[in-house]
Design an enzyme around this catalytic site. Structure first.
Site, PDB file in Angstrom:
ATOM      1  N   LYS A  95       0.825  -1.214   0.000  1.00 41.07           N
ATOM      2  CA  LYS A  95       0.000   0.000   0.000  1.00 41.07           C
ATOM      3  C   LYS A  95       0.862   1.268   0.000  1.00 41.07           C
ATOM      4  O   LYS A  95       0.596   2.211  -0.745  1.00 41.07           O
ATOM      5  CB  LYS A  95      -0.922  -0.020   1.225  1.00 41.07           C
TER       6      LYS A  95
ATOM      7  N   ARG B 113      -9.741   3.504  10.405  1.00 40.68           N
ATOM      8  CA  ARG B 113      -9.322   2.164  10.809  1.00 40.68           C
ATOM      9  C   ARG B 113     -10.488   1.272  11.232  1.00 40.68           C
ATOM     10  O   ARG B 113     -10.293   0.081  11.469  1.00 40.68           O
ATOM     11  CB  ARG B 113      -8.321   2.255  11.963  1.00 40.68           C
TER      12      ARG B 113
ATOM     13  N   ARG C  64      10.759  -9.096   4.695  1.00 41.72           N
ATOM     14  CA  ARG C  64      11.430  -7.861   4.291  1.00 41.72           C
ATOM     15  C   ARG C  64      12.865  -7.812   4.806  1.00 41.72           C
ATOM     16  O   ARG C  64      13.135  -8.153   5.960  1.00 41.72           O
ATOM     17  CB  ARG C  64      10.665  -6.641   4.807  1.00 41.72           C
TER      18      ARG C  64
ATOM     19  N   ARG D 161      14.149  -5.639  10.407  1.00 37.42           N
ATOM     20  CA  ARG D 161      13.629  -4.772  11.454  1.00 37.42           C
ATOM     21  C   ARG D 161      13.006  -5.649  12.524  1.00 37.42           C
ATOM     22  O   ARG D 161      12.307  -6.618  12.214  1.00 37.42           O
ATOM     23  CB  ARG D 161      12.569  -3.820  10.896  1.00 37.42           C
TER      24      ARG D 161
ATOM     25  N   ARG E  97      -2.066  -6.424  14.494  1.00 35.63           N
ATOM     26  CA  ARG E  97      -2.391  -5.420  13.471  1.00 35.63           C
ATOM     27  C   ARG E  97      -3.325  -6.010  12.421  1.00 35.63           C
ATOM     28  O   ARG E  97      -4.276  -5.345  11.981  1.00 35.63           O
ATOM     29  CB  ARG E  97      -1.110  -4.896  12.811  1.00 35.63           C
TER      30      ARG E  97
END
Length: 223
Positions: free
Chosen positions: A13, A87, A126, A161, A173
């Site tokens: 996104k 949200r 990632r 990360r 999330r």
């Protein structure tokens, strides 16, 4: 052109938002940046929001919505891309009402679909290049899979990360995003109903495609 964009963490996104920003000269407005702008800038709304944040409480929609609107109004003549808000269903209703009251047009809503497990894998896959954090590297995406532990673009050292490897946090999330009753997907689908009389303005994209293929499809649907 004013656009709302929805998609789970890991759907690309943010990448598509950046591409739209460059293509159309839109202001790419992320929800976190709105809070930083108002709280850091010491605006009246920011001061009120900070009182809640300092107590560890959620900032109520009665403060958040006006902050969003104020930021949108200052976004420039080319329009905006709002990312990360609303949200939940209640915020979607209130934002819709507020935009209509202020006479602010919403031209498109973009929803990037991605299976939940795929989204989680993309986040955990990632890899961050030491030389340039924007170099795309992901061990779960064939097109941008690095060779070993070095960046596929420049050969720089790769790292992860810590939040990308926190499966519990990712699940929390995603619990919010994929909730079709009250969560973020419920908010997206609220706007799909709002756009029932102009369905071409509610754009659904297959997030499993490559960055370029998703972009190409999106640009074709934006008029």
């Amino acid at each position: 052109m004013n656009i709302l964009i929805f998609g789970p963490n890991g759907s690309g996104k943010g990448t598509q938002g950046s591409l739209l920003k460059k293509q159309f000269g839109l202001a790419h407005i992320e929800s976190g940046a709105i809070f930083r702008e108002h709280v850091g800038g010491g605006t009246e709304l920011g001061k009120k929001a900070k009182e809640y944040m300092d107590r560890g409480d959620l900032v109520p929609d009665s403060i958040t919505i006006p902050m969003v609107l104020e930021t949108l109004k200052k976004s420039g003549s080319n329009g905006w891309l709002l990312d990360g808000f609303p949200r939940n269903m209640e915020q979607a209703k209130k934002l819709d009402e507020a935009l209509k009251e202020q006479g602010v047009a919403l031209d498109y809503v973009v929803e990037i679909e991605l299976p939940r497990e795929t989204a989680k894998n993309r986040i955990m896959g990632r890899r961050i290049c030491k030389n340039d954090g924007n170099h795309p590297n992901n061990i779960y995406i064939d097109a941008i899979r690095p060779e070993g532990d070095v960046c596929r673009i420049c050969g720089g050292e790769l790292s992860t990360r810590s939040d990308d490897q926190n499966e519990e946090a990712i699940n929390k999330r995603h619990d919010i995003y994929y909730d079709t009753e009250n969560g973020t997907l419920a908010a997206a689908h609220y706007f799909r109903a709002v756009f029932a009389d102009r369905p071409d303005c509610y754009i659904v994209l297959d997030g499993c495609g490559s960055i370029d293929s998703v972009k190409e499809t999106l640009l074709k649907k934006l008029k």
